[in-house]
Design a protein around this motif. Structure first.
Motif, PDB file in Angstrom:
ATOM      1  N   LYS A 102     -87.306 -48.878  30.805  1.00 40.45           N
ATOM      2  CA  LYS A 102     -88.312 -47.945  31.336  1.00 40.45           C
ATOM      3  C   LYS A 102     -88.254 -47.899  32.856  1.00 40.45           C
ATOM      4  O   LYS A 102     -87.983 -48.881  33.520  1.00 40.45           O
ATOM      5  N   ASN A 103     -88.514 -46.705  33.383  1.00 39.12           N
ATOM      6  CA  ASN A 103     -88.555 -46.471  34.828  1.00 39.12           C
ATOM      7  C   ASN A 103     -87.236 -46.814  35.525  1.00 39.12           C
ATOM      8  O   ASN A 103     -87.224 -47.199  36.683  1.00 39.12           O
ATOM      9  N   THR A 104     -86.137 -46.688  34.804  1.00 44.21           N
ATOM     10  CA  THR A 104     -84.815 -46.957  35.362  1.00 44.21           C
ATOM     11  C   THR A 104     -83.877 -45.834  34.942  1.00 44.21           C
ATOM     12  O   THR A 104     -83.870 -45.439  33.784  1.00 44.21           O
ATOM     13  N   ASP A 105     -83.094 -45.328  35.893  1.00 45.69           N
ATOM     14  CA  ASP A 105     -82.055 -44.358  35.521  1.00 45.69           C
ATOM     15  C   ASP A 105     -81.102 -45.049  34.565  1.00 45.69           C
ATOM     16  O   ASP A 105     -80.523 -46.091  34.895  1.00 45.69           O
ATOM     17  N   THR A 106     -80.947 -44.472  33.389  1.00 53.11           N
ATOM     18  CA  THR A 106     -80.098 -45.051  32.356  1.00 53.11           C
ATOM     19  C   THR A 106     -79.142 -43.978  31.877  1.00 53.11           C
ATOM     20  O   THR A 106     -79.567 -42.872  31.543  1.00 53.11           O
ATOM     21  N   ARG A 107     -77.851 -44.308  31.853  1.00 54.72           N
ATOM     22  CA  ARG A 107     -76.834 -43.334  31.481  1.00 54.72           C
ATOM     23  C   ARG A 107     -75.827 -43.954  30.526  1.00 54.72           C
ATOM     24  O   ARG A 107     -75.598 -45.161  30.548  1.00 54.72           O
ATOM     25  N   LEU A 108     -75.198 -43.093  29.727  1.00 58.73           N
ATOM     26  CA  LEU A 108     -74.102 -43.491  28.851  1.00 58.73           C
ATOM     27  C   LEU A 108     -72.873 -42.672  29.205  1.00 58.73           C
ATOM     28  O   LEU A 108     -72.979 -41.456  29.402  1.00 58.73           O
ATOM     29  N   ILE A 109     -71.720 -43.342  29.253  1.00 62.61           N
ATOM     30  CA  ILE A 109     -70.482 -42.661  29.611  1.00 62.61           C
ATOM     31  C   ILE A 109     -69.290 -43.320  28.919  1.00 62.61           C
ATOM     32  O   ILE A 109     -69.211 -44.548  28.838  1.00 62.61           O
ATOM     33  N   PHE A 110     -68.381 -42.492  28.411  1.00 62.61           N
ATOM     34  CA  PHE A 110     -67.125 -42.981  27.858  1.00 62.61           C
ATOM     35  C   PHE A 110     -66.143 -43.224  28.999  1.00 62.61           C
ATOM     36  O   PHE A 110     -66.062 -42.420  29.940  1.00 62.61           O
ATOM     37  N   VAL A 111     -65.384 -44.322  28.893  1.00 60.82           N
ATOM     38  CA  VAL A 111     -64.388 -44.670  29.897  1.00 60.82           C
ATOM     39  C   VAL A 111     -63.118 -45.122  29.164  1.00 60.82           C
ATOM     40  O   VAL A 111     -63.199 -45.909  28.225  1.00 60.82           O
ATOM     41  N   PRO A 112     -61.950 -44.634  29.607  1.00 66.98           N
ATOM     42  CA  PRO A 112     -60.692 -45.082  28.995  1.00 66.98           C
ATOM     43  C   PRO A 112     -60.102 -46.325  29.667  1.00 66.98           C
ATOM     44  O   PRO A 112     -60.494 -46.676  30.783  1.00 66.98           O
ATOM     45  N   ASN A 113     -59.155 -46.921  28.976  1.00 68.03           N
ATOM     46  CA  ASN A 113     -58.265 -47.976  29.511  1.00 68.03           C
ATOM     47  C   ASN A 113     -58.953 -49.243  29.991  1.00 68.03           C
ATOM     48  O   ASN A 113     -58.842 -49.570  31.165  1.00 68.03           O
ATOM     49  N   PRO A 114     -59.609 -49.999  29.182  1.00 65.35           N
ATOM     50  CA  PRO A 114     -59.702 -49.868  27.735  1.00 65.35           C
ATOM     51  C   PRO A 114     -60.816 -48.898  27.346  1.00 65.35           C
ATOM     52  O   PRO A 114     -61.760 -48.680  28.112  1.00 65.35           O
ATOM     53  N   LEU A 115     -60.691 -48.354  26.151  1.00 67.76           N
ATOM     54  CA  LEU A 115     -61.682 -47.420  25.620  1.00 67.76           C
ATOM     55  C   LEU A 115     -63.018 -48.132  25.455  1.00 67.76           C
ATOM     56  O   LEU A 115     -63.096 -49.194  24.838  1.00 67.76           O
ATOM     57  N   LEU A 149     -67.678 -47.387  25.727  1.00 71.84           N
ATOM     58  CA  LEU A 149     -68.875 -46.625  26.073  1.00 71.84           C
ATOM     59  C   LEU A 149     -69.717 -47.557  26.932  1.00 71.84           C
ATOM     60  O   LEU A 149     -70.049 -48.673  26.511  1.00 71.84           O
ATOM     61  N   VAL A 150     -70.028 -47.121  28.137  1.00 75.52           N
ATOM     62  CA  VAL A 150     -70.710 -47.961  29.108  1.00 75.52           C
ATOM     63  C   VAL A 150     -72.141 -47.475  29.293  1.00 75.52           C
ATOM     64  O   VAL A 150     -72.389 -46.278  29.439  1.00 75.52           O
ATOM     65  N   LEU A 151     -73.057 -48.429  29.292  1.00 77.36           N
ATOM     66  CA  LEU A 151     -74.457 -48.180  29.607  1.00 77.36           C
ATOM     67  C   LEU A 151     -74.653 -48.546  31.069  1.00 77.36           C
ATOM     68  O   LEU A 151     -74.362 -49.675  31.475  1.00 77.36           O
ATOM     69  N   ILE A 152     -75.104 -47.586  31.848  1.00 71.55           N
ATOM     70  CA  ILE A 152     -75.365 -47.817  33.266  1.00 71.55           C
ATOM     71  C   ILE A 152     -76.876 -47.811  33.457  1.00 71.55           C
ATOM     72  O   ILE A 152     -77.549 -46.849  33.093  1.00 71.55           O
ATOM     73  N   THR A 153     -77.391 -48.887  34.022  1.00 69.75           N
ATOM     74  CA  THR A 153     -78.819 -48.939  34.334  1.00 69.75           C
ATOM     75  C   THR A 153     -78.969 -49.176  35.831  1.00 69.75           C
ATOM     76  O   THR A 153     -78.261 -50.003  36.408  1.00 69.75           O
ATOM     77  N   GLY A 154     -79.861 -48.426  36.428  1.00 71.99           N
ATOM     78  CA  GLY A 154     -80.048 -48.537  37.864  1.00 71.99           C
ATOM     79  C   GLY A 154     -78.836 -48.012  38.602  1.00 71.99           C
ATOM     80  O   GLY A 154     -78.131 -47.122  38.144  1.00 71.99           O
ATOM     81  N   LYS A 155     -78.575 -48.605  39.750  1.00 79.00           N
ATOM     82  CA  LYS A 155     -77.475 -48.124  40.588  1.00 79.00           C
ATOM     83  C   LYS A 155     -76.157 -48.839  40.339  1.00 79.00           C
ATOM     84  O   LYS A 155     -75.115 -48.344  40.727  1.00 79.00           O
ATOM     85  N   ASP A 156     -76.199 -50.012  39.706  1.00 75.50           N
ATOM     86  CA  ASP A 156     -74.936 -50.738  39.613  1.00 75.50           C
ATOM     87  C   ASP A 156     -74.746 -51.608  38.375  1.00 75.50           C
ATOM     88  O   ASP A 156     -73.691 -52.198  38.197  1.00 75.50           O
TER      89      ASP A 156
END
Length: 141
Positions: free
Chosen positions: A109-122, A124-131
């Motif tokens: 809650k109250n945090t920028d949260t994003r999901l993104i696919f990244v290759p090499n290695p394959l 799915l990354v969860l990004i919370t906050g700035k880093d």
């Protein structure tokens, strides 16, 4: 699902997006490269869409996301920074905290949260906050 081929296809899309992002809209090749990218994205969805939607649904449940699952191609960032080479010669990429799909999560809650696919290695990354970046799905998991 053939994860090795999925990784190769995702890497090809990432490289094409980076190529497109390096051009201005008025560049003579912009429209052709954009069309190639759209064709690659359509092929990606045809090949992996249903299975990746299941993966994304499971991850959304795991992180208590309030958002609906989008098409898997939406979880591919607009730009990936090449940083190094893996032992097999494939390109490693760094992702910025503003890339991927913004999700609202009961766990973050109250945090920028994003999901993104990244290759090499394959993965799915969860990004919370700035880093803070955590792999929530991928090869070897």
């Amino acid at each position: 699902m053939d994860l090795k081929q999925l990784n190769k296809d995702l890497e090809a899309i990432v490289l094409k997006k980076n190529e497109l992002n390096a051009l201005t809209y008025d560049h003579k090749d912009y429209d052709d490269i954009e069309e190639e990218l759209h064709d690659m994205e359509d092929d990606f969805l045809d090949a992996y869409g249903d299975e990746l939607e299941e993966v994304l649904d499971q991850v959304h449940v795991k992180i208590d996301a309030d958002n609906d699952v989008l098409l898997p191609i939406a979880y591919v960032g607009a730009y990936y920074k090449p940083v190094a080479k893996n032992a097999d010669g494939s390109q490693q990429f760094e992702i910025a905290a503003d890339q991927g799909v913004l999700v609202e999560s009961g766990k973050f809650k109250n945090t920028d949260t994003r999901l993104i696919f990244v290759p090499n290695p394959l993965r799915l990354v969860l990004i919370t906050g700035k880093d803070k970046k955590v792999v929530v799905w991928g090869e070897g998991q």
